[in-house]
Design a protein around this motif. Structure first.
Motif, PDB file in Angstrom:
ATOM      1  N   VAL A 249      -0.027  -8.530  -3.321  1.00 10.48           N
ATOM      2  CA  VAL A 249       0.125  -8.044  -1.943  1.00 10.48           C
ATOM      3  C   VAL A 249      -0.549  -6.680  -1.817  1.00 10.48           C
ATOM      4  CG1 VAL A 249       1.787  -7.227  -0.221  1.00 10.48           C
ATOM      5  CG2 VAL A 249       2.241  -9.341  -1.489  1.00 10.48           C
ATOM      6  N   LYS A 250      -0.339  -5.828  -2.817  1.00  7.15           N
ATOM      7  CA  LYS A 250      -0.950  -4.499  -2.813  1.00  7.15           C
ATOM      8  C   LYS A 250      -2.473  -4.583  -2.725  1.00  7.15           C
ATOM      9  CE  LYS A 250      -1.474  -0.399  -5.741  1.00  7.15           C
ATOM     10  NZ  LYS A 250      -1.136   0.245  -7.029  1.00  7.15           N
ATOM     11  N   LYS A 251      -3.052  -5.582  -3.400  1.00  6.09           N
ATOM     12  CA  LYS A 251      -4.508  -5.742  -3.413  1.00  6.09           C
ATOM     13  C   LYS A 251      -5.035  -6.395  -2.140  1.00  6.09           C
ATOM     14  CE  LYS A 251      -4.739  -6.005  -8.453  1.00  6.09           C
ATOM     15  NZ  LYS A 251      -5.005  -6.884  -9.620  1.00  6.09           N
ATOM     16  N   GLY A 252      -4.127  -6.813  -1.254  1.00  8.87           N
ATOM     17  CA  GLY A 252      -4.556  -7.356   0.028  1.00  8.87           C
ATOM     18  C   GLY A 252      -4.699  -8.857   0.099  1.00  8.87           C
ATOM     19  N   PHE A 253      -4.220  -9.569  -0.926  1.00  7.92           N
ATOM     20  CA  PHE A 253      -4.302 -11.025  -0.900  1.00  7.92           C
ATOM     21  C   PHE A 253      -3.347 -11.593   0.148  1.00  7.92           C
ATOM     22  CE2 PHE A 253      -5.764 -10.249  -5.307  1.00  7.92           C
ATOM     23  CZ  PHE A 253      -6.949 -10.978  -5.288  1.00  7.92           C
TER      24      PHE A 253
ATOM     25  N   GLU B 278      -3.804 -17.176  -0.380  1.00  7.88           N
ATOM     26  CA  GLU B 278      -4.609 -16.839  -1.563  1.00  7.88           C
ATOM     27  C   GLU B 278      -3.734 -16.664  -2.799  1.00  7.88           C
ATOM     28  OE1 GLU B 278      -8.327 -14.449   0.562  1.00  7.88           O
ATOM     29  OE2 GLU B 278      -6.445 -13.381   0.109  1.00  7.88           O
ATOM     30  N   ILE B 279      -2.556 -16.052  -2.608  1.00  3.12           N
ATOM     31  CA  ILE B 279      -1.628 -15.865  -3.733  1.00  3.12           C
ATOM     32  C   ILE B 279      -1.158 -17.222  -4.245  1.00  3.12           C
ATOM     33  CG2 ILE B 279       0.635 -14.959  -4.416  1.00  3.12           C
ATOM     34  CD1 ILE B 279       0.184 -12.691  -2.375  1.00  3.12           C
ATOM     35  N   ALA B 280      -0.809 -18.113  -3.315  1.00  4.01           N
ATOM     36  CA  ALA B 280      -0.351 -19.448  -3.696  1.00  4.01           C
ATOM     37  C   ALA B 280      -1.419 -20.178  -4.503  1.00  4.01           C
ATOM     38  CB  ALA B 280       0.011 -20.243  -2.448  1.00  4.01           C
TER      39      ALA B 280
ATOM     40  N   SER C 179       1.810   1.541  -2.875  1.00  3.77           N
ATOM     41  CA  SER C 179       0.693   2.475  -3.056  1.00  3.77           C
ATOM     42  C   SER C 179       1.023   3.546  -4.088  1.00  3.77           C
ATOM     43  CB  SER C 179       0.326   3.144  -1.728  1.00  3.77           C
ATOM     44  OG  SER C 179       1.384   3.993  -1.280  1.00  3.77           O
ATOM     45  N   ASN C 180       2.319   3.798  -4.321  1.00  5.93           N
ATOM     46  CA  ASN C 180       2.730   4.785  -5.325  1.00  5.93           C
ATOM     47  C   ASN C 180       2.871   4.197  -6.712  1.00  5.93           C
ATOM     48  OD1 ASN C 180       2.890   7.131  -3.771  1.00  5.93           O
ATOM     49  ND2 ASN C 180       4.909   6.614  -3.007  1.00  5.93           N
ATOM     50  N   VAL C 181       2.801   2.862  -6.808  1.00 12.86           N
ATOM     51  CA  VAL C 181       2.979   2.202  -8.100  1.00 12.86           C
ATOM     52  C   VAL C 181       1.602   2.063  -8.729  1.00 12.86           C
ATOM     53  CG1 VAL C 181       3.849   0.153  -9.289  1.00 12.86           C
ATOM     54  CG2 VAL C 181       4.977   0.963  -7.210  1.00 12.86           C
TER      55      VAL C 181
END
Length: 207
Positions: free
Chosen positions: A158-162, A166-168, A202-204
């Motif tokens: 999710v962080k990368k914008g998928f 797309e994740i599935a 974004s902090n991780v």
């Protein structure tokens, strides 16, 4: 308005008695008692379920952070506060990462003690040794580390914008499963929407 209930675990009974004397006169608090060792302290906390548990760092056979982790298992609603002279950055960060709500130096004045306990009782985290941004970063990492392996995997995608589709596809799971995990992530971390989740992620940076 209900009082904030307190229990203190410290192997120096005279210090506990002094603290109780300072707080008993304040109508905000109810002092439930104290313990000088971990085992008795655990039994009392399990029975009393106080709002706040004050723990010294140096205790016979253990330390306050390790004991706090045990207490959180059987008294999850109790807010843990490290109340000690040990104020090294490492110990303070360990407390923060172990879901403690605050740190109080034994050298503080009565007014600071009361103000800190009141804030913690209201759900605020108080770590005066750390800057706000540092607290936020450590809290984010601590929360992230509580996720399951699959939840972390999806969170980072999710962080990368998928997108969910797309994740599935990449994880070979159904779209329904991905959406369920995304909803669970938002709820588990206490957010309202994906935007808040993304800001958190974004902090991780260390994963």
């Amino acid at each position: 308005m209900s009082k904030i209930t307190l229990f203190h675990i410290d192997d120096h009974p005279l210090f506990s008695q002094g603290v109780s004397s300072l707080l008993k006169g304040d109508p905000q608090f109810q002092w439930l008692g104290e313990a000088i060792d971990a085992e008795y302290g655990k039994r009392q906390v399990a029975y009393l379920q106080p709002d706040i548990v004050l723990l010294d760092y140096f205790l016979p056979d253990t330390n306050g952070i390790a004991l706090g982790k045990e207490i959180s298992k059987f008294s999850p609603r109790s807010k843990l506060v490290l109340f000690t002279m040990e104020n090294s950055p490492t110990v303070v960060k360990q407390a923060l990462e172990s879901r403690f709500f605050g740190f109080i130096s034994k050298s503080v004045e009565r007014e600071i003690l009361i103000k800190t306990l009141t804030s913690v009782g209201n759900g605020e985290k108080i770590f005066p040794q750390l800057k706000d941004k540092e607290i936020e970063k450590n809290l984010d990492l601590s929360l992230f580390n509580q996720l399951s392996k699959r939840e972390k995997e999806i969170a980072l995608m999710v962080k990368k914008g998928f997108t969910s589709s797309e994740i599935a596809e990449k994880l070979f799971i159904s779209l329904l499963t991905v959406n369920t995990h995304r909803r669970n992530l938002i709820q588990k971390l206490g957010f309202k929407n994906v935007a808040q989740l993304s800001a958190f992620l974004s902090n991780v940076k260390n994963h």
